[in-house]
Scaffold this active site. Structure first.
Site, short mmCIF file in Angstrom:
data_model
loop_
_atom_site.label_atom_id
_atom_site.label_comp_id
_atom_site.label_asym_id
_atom_site.label_seq_id
_atom_site.Cartn_x
_atom_site.Cartn_y
_atom_site.Cartn_z
N HIS A 167 0.85 -1.19 0.00
CA HIS A 167 0.00 0.00 0.00
C HIS A 167 0.89 1.24 0.00
O HIS A 167 1.99 1.22 0.56
CB HIS A 167 -0.87 0.06 1.26
CG HIS A 167 -2.16 -0.68 1.18
ND1 HIS A 167 -2.76 -1.23 2.30
CD2 HIS A 167 -2.98 -0.97 0.13
CE1 HIS A 167 -3.89 -1.81 1.94
NE2 HIS A 167 -4.04 -1.66 0.64
N CYS A 267 -2.28 2.63 9.30
CA CYS A 267 -3.25 1.61 8.92
C CYS A 267 -4.46 1.61 9.86
O CYS A 267 -5.58 1.34 9.43
CB CYS A 267 -2.61 0.23 8.94
SG CYS A 267 -1.52 -0.10 7.54
#
Length: 274
Positions: A167, A267
């Site tokens: 990511h 996250c």
């Protein structure tokens, strides 16, 4: 001295956190996870935000969705407009609807669910002027155009090439958003990006803070900044030193249990830009 900007965050307690499957190189179901310790680390993260003057809302976790703790993947919120999530891994697919309902039930009326795979702030980073958008492992390139249309902001595509940094938020974070008088500042690990994307970042952010391989290897770039205070993994000491030289205030936290699933402070943290 840099001035912190109060933020509004959404987080999900790790009540059902576990590593039961493998969808990124950090995950290994054979490595034990201490659920109590993960909860303690998450709680310290949440309380740190509140101590810094930020508002934190919480969504109820759901049994059977161990990665729901990673709220950053649930949506992208700009000016109260929400672009929801569409996960690539079937193990996480059901999370999208739980978060969609939370947005609607909490006053977000302009909510659009994507037609393309889009893992939200995992791959989208708002700089105040443009939306940096990652691709290569999770979010579809076509989702970048969809984000531009739904959110009404310019999008710059960046390609990730190292599977450890699956990511964008594992390889880059925004230190300070752009203002009328100041450009945005970011920190990133060049080794995570394709050559063309590195050149793009160099052109856009010539004054960026560059992390080294050691900082990146502990997910040191999975950090959260309010413009002054930077919450980051405790192991990222080199990055912390570089930030301090730029007058940022590093706040190191232990996120070792959450890292077993490939996550860190960012996250766990979705910013609600109303």
């Amino acid at each position: 001295m840099r001035v912190p900007v109060p933020r509004q965050y959404l987080m999900c307690p790790p009540r059902y956190f576990a590593v039961d499957y493998v969808i990124n190189p950090w995950m290994d179901p054979d490595v034990p996870v201490d659920a109590d310790r993960a909860t303690e680390q998450w709680t310290v993260l949440r309380d740190t935000y509140r101590r810094l003057g930020h508002s934190v809302s919480e969504i109820e976790p759901q049994e059977g969705l161990p990665d729901m703790v990673f709220a950053a993947n649930s949506g992208t919120v700009l000016d109260g407009r929400v672009l929801g999530a569409r996960f690539r891994a079937p193990e996480r697919a059901a999370e999208a609807e739980h978060f969609r309902r939370w947005f609607v039930e909490n006053g977000f009326r302009d909510v659009t669910m994507p037609t393309r795979v889009n893992e939200a702030e995992g791959d989208f980073a708002w700089t105040g002027r443009v939306l940096l958008a990652g691709t290569g492992f999770r979010t579809d390139p076509a989702a970048h155009a969809e984000a531009q249309e739904v959110l009404g902001v310019p999008v710059v595509s960046l390609r990730l090439t190292d599977p450890r940094f699956y990511h964008l938020d594992t390889a880059l974070f925004v230190l300070a958003e752009a203002t009328d008088t100041e450009p945005a500042q970011v920190a990133y690990f060049p080794g995570a990006f394709s050559p063309g994307s590195r050149r793009t970042l160099e052109r856009l952010f010539p004054d960026a803070v560059l992390a080294d391989a050691e900082d990146a290897a502990c997910l040191g770039l999975n950090a959260v900044s309010d413009g002054r205070n930077v919450v980051l993994p405790v192991e990222a000491t080199g990055l912390a030193d570089r930030l301090a030289v730029r007058d940022y205030e590093p706040i190191p936290l232990d996120i070792s249990e959450l890292r077993k699933s490939g996550g860190g402070p960012k996250c766990c943290t979705l910013e609600l830009r109303k």
